[in-house]
Design an enzyme around this catalytic site. Structure first.
Site, short mmCIF file in Angstrom:
data_model
loop_
_atom_site.label_atom_id
_atom_site.label_comp_id
_atom_site.label_asym_id
_atom_site.label_seq_id
_atom_site.Cartn_x
_atom_site.Cartn_y
_atom_site.Cartn_z
N GLU A 53 0.83 -1.11 -0.03
CA GLU A 53 0.05 -0.11 0.17
C GLU A 53 0.99 1.30 -0.01
O GLU A 53 0.71 2.19 -0.76
CB GLU A 53 -0.84 -0.07 1.27
CG GLU A 53 -2.07 -1.14 1.40
CD GLU A 53 -1.22 -2.26 2.11
OE1 GLU A 53 -0.13 -2.63 1.92
OE2 GLU A 53 -2.03 -3.03 3.04
N CYS A 85 -0.90 0.57 7.84
CA CYS A 85 -1.34 1.18 6.26
C CYS A 85 -2.46 1.91 6.11
O CYS A 85 -2.86 2.74 5.51
CB CYS A 85 -1.44 -0.06 5.41
SG CYS A 85 0.32 -0.60 4.95
N LEU A 203 17.34 -29.69 -3.51
CA LEU A 203 16.26 -28.92 -2.81
C LEU A 203 16.32 -27.50 -2.83
O LEU A 203 16.15 -26.73 -1.76
CB LEU A 203 15.99 -29.59 -1.45
CG LEU A 203 15.82 -30.91 -1.34
CD1 LEU A 203 15.65 -31.48 0.00
CD2 LEU A 203 14.54 -31.46 -2.15
ZN LIG Z 1 0.26 -2.91 6.03
#
Ligand SMILES: [Zn+2]
Length: 385
Positions: A53, A85, A203
Site C-alpha cells: 500500500e 497502512c 532442494l
Molecule cells: Zn500494511
C-alpha cells in the site's frame, strides 16, 4: 465489476513478485486507479520492507487523493515493523478500497476495514477472493491455526509408483518447473534421509529464472546419518534434522557444532511422532513445509493425517509392480479385511493439465473451509469473531 477484476488481476501479479521473499509475511500487491488509469503500483518485497500500500501511495503521489486502491488482502491497522497502512490510506485521501480477502491475523481480522470505514473510506471486498486465498494459503492457514501449513507432493505413475528404473524423473520438465514454484511458495522442504542418500537432491528453489534463497531443509533422519560436512551446512544454510529420542548424544553435539538444528522426536506410527514434529516446527517459527518424500515419509504423513494439502503429479506411464509405490501399506490388509481409512477428509480442490502430466490438488476439510472464513467480515452481525 469487470474493471475490478481487471485491476485485481494486476494486484495478484504484483503480489506474486514477492514469492519466496516475504516469510512470515503474506504476499501483497497494490494498485491505485485514478480517473480510469493506474496511478501507482506496489508490492511487498520482504519482512521489514514497506508494505505494498505504502509503495503504491508513494508512486501515485497527489493523484492518490480521491482514487481507488486495489489490494488482495485487507490492509493492516497495527504497528509492526512498519506503521499501519490504514493510517497512510486515510492520510493519502484514497476514497475507495477494494480488497480480495480479510486478513485473519489476530491483529487485523476486520479491524483494518472497520478503521477505514470509520474514516469515511468506502470498502468493497470479495473480488477474486478464491485467487487471493490461494496465493496466501500457507499464511492464511498459519493465521487461523497457529501451525505450519504442510503440503505433501509426489510425482507418481498411473499405477501410483514413485520410481521408474532408468529414469531420474517421472514428471515432465514443465511439472518440475511447477515444483520449483511450489517450493518458492513454502518456507521449508522436508525429505527422508533415504531419499537424500539415493537422489542427493539440492532442494534449491528458483522463481522463473531467478534463484531464491534456499528453503529451510528438514531431513527425517532417525539415526542421524546426515554428514556434518554436508554442503548445506558448509554454506551456512538452515538445516533441521529430525531424529529419534534414542539418537546418540555425541552425534547430536557434532551435528549441532556443524550448524545443524537437531530435534529429537518421540516414536510414532511408522517411525517418528509427526504431530510432535509439527508442534516443533511451529515453535521454531516455520510457517510452511513442502514434504517431498519418499514413500516412508509420505505413508507416515498420511497415516497421521498431517498434510493439509496433497499434490500429485501424474505421469502418463505404467511402471509395473517391480517399482516402489508411494503408499506403503505394510503389511497389506488380509483378503476381506478393510484397509485402514487414511486421508478420509481429503477432497479434490482442483486439477491442472501440465504438458503431458496432470496435477491433482486435494485439500483437507479445514482448508476447504478457509474461503468462507476469509470472505465473511469478522465480527459482523452474522459472523463469528
Ligand atoms: Zn500494511
Amino acid at each position: 465489476m469487470n474493471d475490478d477484476r481487471h485491476y485485481m488481476e494486476r494486484v495478484l501479479e504484483l503480489a506474486s513478485r514477492g514469492t519466496g521473499l516475504t516469510f512470515p509475511n503474506p504476499l501483497v500487491g497494490a494498485v491505485i486507479v485514478a480517473g480510469g488509469e493506474i496511478a501507482g503500483e506496489g508490492f511487498h518485497a520482504g519482512a521489514g520492507k514497506p508494505h505494498a500500500e505504502i509503495e503504491a501511495i508513494a508512486a501515485a503521489g497527489e493523484s492518490a487523493r480521491g482514487a481507488d486502491l486495489y489490494l488482495n488482502l485487507e490492509p493492516c491497522c497495527h504497528h509492526g515493523r512498519t506503521p499501519p497502512c490504514t493510517d497512510a490510506i486515510v492520510e493519502a485521501g484514497i476514497s475507495r478500497v477494494i480488497f480480495g480477502i480479510f486478513d485473519p491475523d489476530e491483529r487485523v481480522r476486520g479491524q483494518g476495514a472497520r478503521r477505514l470505514r470509520e474514516n469515511g473510506t468506502e470498502i468493497e471486498t470479495g473480488v477474486m477472493a478464491r485467487e487471493a486465498l490461494e496465493l496466501n494459503l500457507p499464511y492464511i492457514h498459519r493465521s487461523l491455526t497457529g501451525g505450519p501449513f504442510v503440503m505433501l507432493k509426489l510425482a507418481v505413475t498411473l499405477d501410483g509408483r514413485i520410481t521408474l528404473t532408468g529414469e531420474k524423473y517421472i514428471s515432465c520438465s514443465d511439472s518440475l518447473e511447477c515444483v520449483h514454484g511450489l517450493r518458492a511458495r513454502l518456507e521449508a522442504v522436508a525429505v527422508g534421509s533415504g531419499t537424500l542418500r539415493a537422489d542427493d537432491p539440492s532442494l534449491d528453489r528458483r522463481l522463473y529464472d531467478r534463484p531464491l534463497d534456499p528453503p529451510v531443509r528438514i531431513v527425517f533422519d532417525s539415526s542421524l546419518a546426515f554428514p556434518p560436512g554436508h554442503p548445506w551446512l558448509e554454506k551456512g544454510e538452515r538445516v533441521i534434522l529430525c531424529c529419534s529420542e534414542a539418537a546418540d548424544a555425541a552425534r547430536i553435539e557434532e551435528l549441532e557444532g556443524a550448524g545443524a538444528e537437531v530435534t529429537r522426536l518421540p516414536p510414532g506410527d511408522g517411525g517418528l511422532d509427526l504431530h510432535a514434529w509439527r508442534r516443533d516446527l511451529s515453535n521454531r517459527g516455520i510457517t510452511s513445509v513442502l514434504v517431498e518424500g519418499g514413500a516412508r515419509i509420505a505413508t507416515s504423513m498420511m497415516k497421521a493425517g498431517i498434510p493439509d494439502r496433497l499434490v500429485l503429479f501424474h505421469a502418463p506411464v505404467i511402471a509395473g509392480a517391480g517399482e516402489k509405490g508411494w503408499y506403503q501399506d505394510d503389511p497389506p490388509p488380509a483378503f476381506g479385511e478393510d484397509p485402514p481409512a487414511v486421508g478420509g477428509d481429503l477432497s479434490l480442490s482442483y486439477v491442472e493439465v501440465i504438458d503431458g502430466d496432470v496435477m491433482t490438488v486435494y485439500d483437507r476439510k479445514h482448508v476447504s473451509g478457509y474461503l468462507e472464513a476469509v470472505t465473511k467480515e469478522p465480527g459482523d452481525v452474522h459472523g463469528i469473531d
